[in-house]
Write a protein that holds these residues in place. Structure first.
Motif, PDB file in Angstrom:
ATOM      1  N   ALA A  73      -1.729   4.284  -1.627  1.00  0.00           N
ATOM      2  CA  ALA A  73      -1.681   2.825  -1.817  1.00  0.00           C
ATOM      3  C   ALA A  73      -2.606   2.489  -2.971  1.00  0.00           C
ATOM      4  CB  ALA A  73      -2.142   2.109  -0.558  1.00  0.00           C
ATOM      5  N   VAL A  74      -2.366   1.360  -3.595  1.00  0.00           N
ATOM      6  CA  VAL A  74      -3.221   0.958  -4.719  1.00  0.00           C
ATOM      7  C   VAL A  74      -3.751  -0.454  -4.508  1.00  0.00           C
ATOM      8  CG1 VAL A  74      -2.042   2.450  -6.389  1.00  0.00           C
ATOM      9  CG2 VAL A  74      -1.272   0.085  -6.084  1.00  0.00           C
ATOM     10  N   GLY A  75      -4.868  -0.733  -5.191  1.00  0.00           N
ATOM     11  CA  GLY A  75      -5.431  -2.087  -5.173  1.00  0.00           C
ATOM     12  C   GLY A  75      -6.699  -2.176  -4.352  1.00  0.00           C
ATOM     13  N   GLY A  76      -7.387  -3.299  -4.517  1.00  0.00           N
ATOM     14  CA  GLY A  76      -8.629  -3.522  -3.779  1.00  0.00           C
ATOM     15  C   GLY A  76      -9.422  -4.645  -4.415  1.00  0.00           C
ATOM     16  N   PRO A  77     -10.411  -5.163  -3.681  1.00  0.00           N
ATOM     17  CA  PRO A  77     -11.162  -6.334  -4.145  1.00  0.00           C
ATOM     18  C   PRO A  77     -11.843  -6.127  -5.504  1.00  0.00           C
ATOM     19  CG  PRO A  77     -12.104  -5.417  -2.103  1.00  0.00           C
ATOM     20  CD  PRO A  77     -10.846  -4.678  -2.358  1.00  0.00           C
ATOM     21  N   PRO A  88      -4.093  -3.431 -10.405  1.00  0.00           N
ATOM     22  CA  PRO A  88      -3.629  -2.116  -9.949  1.00  0.00           C
ATOM     23  C   PRO A  88      -2.186  -2.133  -9.438  1.00  0.00           C
ATOM     24  CG  PRO A  88      -5.779  -2.634  -8.998  1.00  0.00           C
ATOM     25  CD  PRO A  88      -5.377  -3.831  -9.779  1.00  0.00           C
ATOM     26  N   GLU A  89      -1.806  -3.238  -8.771  1.00  0.00           N
ATOM     27  CA  GLU A  89      -0.474  -3.315  -8.160  1.00  0.00           C
ATOM     28  C   GLU A  89       0.650  -3.249  -9.199  1.00  0.00           C
ATOM     29  OE1 GLU A  89      -3.040  -5.252  -7.581  1.00  0.00           O
ATOM     30  OE2 GLU A  89      -3.462  -5.221  -5.430  1.00  0.00           O
ATOM     31  N   ARG A  90       0.313  -3.546 -10.461  1.00  0.00           N
ATOM     32  CA  ARG A  90       1.325  -3.434 -11.522  1.00  0.00           C
ATOM     33  C   ARG A  90       1.814  -1.991 -11.635  1.00  0.00           C
ATOM     34  NH1 ARG A  90       4.065  -7.727 -13.007  1.00  0.00           N
ATOM     35  NH2 ARG A  90       4.765  -6.692 -14.892  1.00  0.00           N
ATOM     36  N   HIS A 281       2.134   0.076   4.096  1.00  0.00           N
ATOM     37  CA  HIS A 281       0.892  -0.704   4.053  1.00  0.00           C
ATOM     38  C   HIS A 281       0.185  -0.562   2.710  1.00  0.00           C
ATOM     39  CE1 HIS A 281      -1.471   2.982   4.463  1.00  0.00           C
ATOM     40  NE2 HIS A 281      -0.736   3.329   5.497  1.00  0.00           N
ATOM     41  N   GLY A 282      -0.830  -1.408   2.529  1.00  0.00           N
ATOM     42  CA  GLY A 282      -1.620  -1.361   1.299  1.00  0.00           C
ATOM     43  C   GLY A 282      -2.844  -0.481   1.455  1.00  0.00           C
ATOM     44  N   SER A 283      -3.849  -0.731   0.622  1.00  0.00           N
ATOM     45  CA  SER A 283      -5.013   0.152   0.562  1.00  0.00           C
ATOM     46  C   SER A 283      -6.067  -0.191   1.611  1.00  0.00           C
ATOM     47  CB  SER A 283      -5.619   0.084  -0.835  1.00  0.00           C
ATOM     48  OG  SER A 283      -5.947  -1.266  -1.130  1.00  0.00           O
ATOM     49  N   ALA A 284      -5.805  -1.223   2.414  1.00  0.00           N
ATOM     50  CA  ALA A 284      -6.682  -1.601   3.542  1.00  0.00           C
ATOM     51  C   ALA A 284      -8.168  -1.449   3.225  1.00  0.00           C
ATOM     52  CB  ALA A 284      -6.307  -0.790   4.793  1.00  0.00           C
ATOM     53  N   PRO A 285      -8.669  -2.168   2.221  1.00  0.00           N
ATOM     54  CA  PRO A 285     -10.082  -2.005   1.847  1.00  0.00           C
ATOM     55  C   PRO A 285     -11.036  -2.305   2.998  1.00  0.00           C
ATOM     56  CG  PRO A 285      -9.045  -3.818   0.608  1.00  0.00           C
ATOM     57  CD  PRO A 285      -7.963  -3.125   1.355  1.00  0.00           C
ATOM     58  N   ASP A 286     -10.569  -3.141   3.965  1.00  0.00           N
ATOM     59  CA  ASP A 286     -11.458  -3.493   5.091  1.00  0.00           C
ATOM     60  C   ASP A 286     -11.802  -2.303   5.973  1.00  0.00           C
ATOM     61  OD1 ASP A 286      -8.687  -3.576   5.692  1.00  0.00           O
ATOM     62  OD2 ASP A 286      -8.987  -4.855   7.440  1.00  0.00           O
ATOM     63  N   ILE A 287     -10.984  -1.262   5.963  1.00  0.00           N
ATOM     64  CA  ILE A 287     -11.293  -0.106   6.826  1.00  0.00           C
ATOM     65  C   ILE A 287     -11.455   1.195   6.025  1.00  0.00           C
ATOM     66  CG2 ILE A 287     -10.234  -1.027   8.939  1.00  0.00           C
ATOM     67  CD1 ILE A 287      -7.775   0.784   8.272  1.00  0.00           C
ATOM     68  N   ALA A 293      -8.203   4.501   9.513  1.00  0.00           N
ATOM     69  CA  ALA A 293      -6.827   4.367   8.996  1.00  0.00           C
ATOM     70  C   ALA A 293      -5.858   5.248   9.784  1.00  0.00           C
ATOM     71  CB  ALA A 293      -6.789   4.751   7.524  1.00  0.00           C
ATOM     72  N   ASN A 294      -4.714   4.685  10.084  1.00  0.00           N
ATOM     73  CA  ASN A 294      -3.662   5.440  10.764  1.00  0.00           C
ATOM     74  C   ASN A 294      -2.828   6.171   9.699  1.00  0.00           C
ATOM     75  OD1 ASN A 294      -1.463   6.305  12.202  1.00  0.00           O
ATOM     76  ND2 ASN A 294      -1.089   4.362  13.244  1.00  0.00           N
ATOM     77  N   PRO A 295      -2.811   7.493   9.704  1.00  0.00           N
ATOM     78  CA  PRO A 295      -2.068   8.223   8.664  1.00  0.00           C
ATOM     79  C   PRO A 295      -0.601   8.449   9.014  1.00  0.00           C
ATOM     80  CG  PRO A 295      -3.264   9.777  10.020  1.00  0.00           C
ATOM     81  CD  PRO A 295      -3.530   8.415  10.614  1.00  0.00           C
TER      82      PRO A 295
HETATM   83  P1  NAD Z   1      -2.941  -3.918   3.751  1.00  0.00           P
HETATM   84  O1  NAD Z   1      -1.648  -3.377   4.174  1.00  0.00           O
HETATM   85  O2  NAD Z   1      -3.784  -3.049   2.924  1.00  0.00           O
HETATM   86  O3  NAD Z   1      -3.786  -4.338   5.050  1.00  0.00           O
HETATM   87  C1  NAD Z   1      -3.360  -5.341   5.964  1.00  0.00           C
HETATM   88  C2  NAD Z   1      -4.066  -5.123   7.311  1.00  0.00           C
HETATM   89  O4  NAD Z   1      -3.508  -3.986   7.952  1.00  0.00           O
HETATM   90  C3  NAD Z   1      -5.565  -4.838   7.177  1.00  0.00           C
HETATM   91  O5  NAD Z   1      -6.236  -5.414   8.252  1.00  0.00           O
HETATM   92  C4  NAD Z   1      -5.653  -3.329   7.263  1.00  0.00           C
HETATM   93  O6  NAD Z   1      -6.877  -2.856   7.768  1.00  0.00           O
HETATM   94  C5  NAD Z   1      -4.506  -2.995   8.179  1.00  0.00           C
HETATM   95  N1  NAD Z   1      -3.920  -1.676   7.842  1.00  0.00           N
HETATM   96  C6  NAD Z   1      -3.173  -1.382   6.759  1.00  0.00           C
HETATM   97  N2  NAD Z   1      -2.837  -0.088   6.752  1.00  0.00           N
HETATM   98  C7  NAD Z   1      -3.371   0.452   7.870  1.00  0.00           C
HETATM   99  C8  NAD Z   1      -3.384   1.754   8.424  1.00  0.00           C
HETATM  100  N3  NAD Z   1      -2.777   2.795   7.847  1.00  0.00           N
HETATM  101  N4  NAD Z   1      -4.057   1.949   9.575  1.00  0.00           N
HETATM  102  C9  NAD Z   1      -4.672   0.937  10.198  1.00  0.00           C
HETATM  103  N5  NAD Z   1      -4.698  -0.319   9.723  1.00  0.00           N
HETATM  104  C10 NAD Z   1      -4.059  -0.563   8.569  1.00  0.00           C
HETATM  105  O7  NAD Z   1      -2.635  -5.299   3.004  1.00  0.00           O
HETATM  106  P2  NAD Z   1      -3.642  -6.287   2.276  1.00  0.00           P
HETATM  107  O8  NAD Z   1      -4.953  -6.365   3.026  1.00  0.00           O
HETATM  108  O9  NAD Z   1      -2.858  -7.514   2.052  1.00  0.00           O
HETATM  109  O10 NAD Z   1      -3.898  -5.647   0.861  1.00  0.00           O
HETATM  110  C11 NAD Z   1      -5.022  -4.826   0.534  1.00  0.00           C
HETATM  111  C12 NAD Z   1      -4.847  -4.276  -0.878  1.00  0.00           C
HETATM  112  O11 NAD Z   1      -3.694  -3.409  -0.900  1.00  0.00           O
HETATM  113  C13 NAD Z   1      -4.550  -5.362  -1.915  1.00  0.00           C
HETATM  114  O12 NAD Z   1      -5.206  -5.019  -3.110  1.00  0.00           O
HETATM  115  C14 NAD Z   1      -3.037  -5.313  -2.076  1.00  0.00           C
HETATM  116  O13 NAD Z   1      -2.617  -5.794  -3.316  1.00  0.00           O
HETATM  117  C15 NAD Z   1      -2.790  -3.836  -1.935  1.00  0.00           C
HETATM  118  N6  NAD Z   1      -1.431  -3.475  -1.503  1.00  0.00           N
HETATM  119  C16 NAD Z   1      -0.941  -2.330  -1.995  1.00  0.00           C
HETATM  120  C17 NAD Z   1       0.301  -1.880  -1.579  1.00  0.00           C
HETATM  121  C18 NAD Z   1       0.786  -0.569  -2.085  1.00  0.00           C
HETATM  122  O14 NAD Z   1       0.042   0.155  -2.698  1.00  0.00           O
HETATM  123  N7  NAD Z   1       2.024  -0.208  -1.815  1.00  0.00           N
HETATM  124  C19 NAD Z   1       1.034  -2.615  -0.646  1.00  0.00           C
HETATM  125  C20 NAD Z   1       0.478  -3.789  -0.126  1.00  0.00           C
HETATM  126  C21 NAD Z   1      -0.771  -4.211  -0.565  1.00  0.00           C
END
Ligand code: NAD
Length: 357
Positions: A73-77, A88-90, A281-287, A293-295
């Motif tokens: 996944a790409v991106g983050g704060p 990054p999402e570009r 899913h995205g890069s889930a910066p919060d975790i 992270a669930n793989p």
């Molecule tokens: P996100 O999917 O990263 O997270 C959304 C929520 O789901 C968060 O609370 C996160 O902790 C949780 N989550 C996501 N994947 C998980 C996993 N594998 N296991 C457990 N929990 C999980 O979406 P977001 O927070 O809107 O975006 C975060 C960053 O990711 C942003 O920079 C966004 O632009 C980018 N993004 C990238 C992609 C990609 O690379 N394909 C897709 C979506 C968002």
């Protein structure tokens, strides 16, 4: 056999979930006698930091030279305040365009073991859910002409153009009908043909493709109705085919119905067998960096890669079976944890699944 895979871990939890997917793929290689060769490439925020661009030319060239691409996944704060074109999402849009990935397959499958995580009442999803969303990926409003113009009395205006050609609709519809032939033989095409000219062409073209698949039932739904039907009666769907923007929204809605975003894989396909495989899913910066992270979504994406690009169905089924077995044994990352289950980390999940291969 030897397979060359371009691996783009990306940012946040990307490298963590990719690491576990590789662990599982290596286990498959040992069991079935395949050799998987990995070429690690940069894209996203880490590429901006190291190379000054989210999608270096080297990444594009090497990805094109590989048999398939795996992406975390790409991106983050850290990069959130960059101008739109440099975020990054570009990199994702660039990869889709450069690699000709015109069809995005997103299965929304509800594992029986996780039905407690489904926000719908049990009778709506009785017996499980298995929907395949086929989203057009390289056309429509996300790639159309865009810009700004000054208006006379309403200030600055911005516009993005939705445009589809017959050829673009035809090729994605064919993928949807091919999928339906291997499943329950129903395609629901989603559009907004009551309002949009582009949708009227979409509908007409899909109907033409349908003539080649007499065994498949075609149904048309307006996108607003489709959004409603997905929560009202999700079991009516088999394969849904739709445009880039509608697919973006509906596939997220469908993923929520199944429970966790951490469980859902995706495939993006080009002409022929080439594809890019990534979790939805995205890069889930919060975790990121916490082991939470669930793989499984990424591991299930690998299963899709084995099936759709390499034609290795038995190996693919083995991965899906191992994921199910780990769920049955009660192991859970925090996103899918319920009472009485065993909490495990990202790496523990990868190891448990690899052991069951
Ligand atoms: P996100 O999917 O990263 O997270 C959304 C929520 O789901 C968060 O609370 C996160 O902790 C949780 N989550 C996501 N994947 C998980 C996993 N594998 N296991 C457990 N929990 C999980 O979406 P977001 O927070 O809107 O975006 C975060 C960053 O990711 C942003 O920079 C966004 O632009 C980018 N993004 C990238 C992609 C990609 O690379 N394909 C897709 C979506 C968002």
């Amino acid at each position: 056999m030897e397979y060359k895979i371009a691996v783009i871990p990306g940012d946040g939890i990307g490298p963590e979930v990719i690491g576990e997917a590789i662990k599982v793929l290596d286990a498959v290689g040992s069991k079935f006698g395949h050799k998987f060769e990995y070429d690690y490439l940069l894209a996203g925020g880490c590429a901006i930091d190291e190379k000054g661009t989210c999608l270096p030319q080297e990444t594009i060239d090497k990805a094109k030279a590989a048999d398939a691409v795996m992406l975390g996944a790409v991106g983050g704060p850290k990069w959130d305040n960059m101008p739109g074109g440099e975020r990054p999402e570009r990199a994702l849009l660039g990869l889709r365009k450069e690699l000709g990935l015109f069809a995005n397959l997103r299965p929304a499958i509800m594992f029986d073991e996780l039905k407690g995580a489904c926000p719908l009442r049990e009778e709506k999803v009785q017996g499980g859910l298995d929907i395949m969303i086929v989203r057009e990926l390289t056309g429509g409003i996300y790639f159309g002409e865009r810009g700004f113009k000054e208006t006379e009395d309403m200030g600055l205006a911005a516009y993005d153009v939705e445009m589809y050609s017959e050829k673009e609709v035809e090729r994605v519809a064919e993928i949807a009908f091919d999928m339906a032939m291997k499943r329950n033989k129903k395609v629901t095409s989603v559009d907004k043909a009551n309002v949009l000219e582009s949708s009227r062409l979409w509908r007409k073209t899909v109907a033409k493709v349908a003539e080649k698949y007499p065994e498949v039932t075609l149904e048309n739904l307006y996108v607003d109705n489709a959004a409603m039907q997905l929560v009202h009666n999700p079991k009516q769907f088999d394969v849904i085919v739709t445009s880039n923007i509608f697919g973006d929204i509906l596939s997220d809605e469908a993923s929520m119905i199944t429970g966790s975003i951490g469980m859902l894989p995706s495939a993006s396909l080009a002409e022929g067998a080439f594809g890019m495989y990534e979790p939805i899913h995205g890069s889930a910066p919060d975790i990121a960096g916490t082991g939470k992270a669930n793989p499984m979504a990424t591991i299930l994406s690998v299963a899709m890669m084995l099936k759709y690009t390499f034609g290795l169905s038995e190996e693919s089924d083995t991965i899906e079976g191992a994921v199910k077995a780990v769920l049955e044994a009660g192991y859970r990352t925090p996103d899918i944890l319920t009472e009485g289950k065993t909490l495990v980390t990202t790496t523990e999940v990868g190891t448990l699944i690899a052991e069951r291969i």
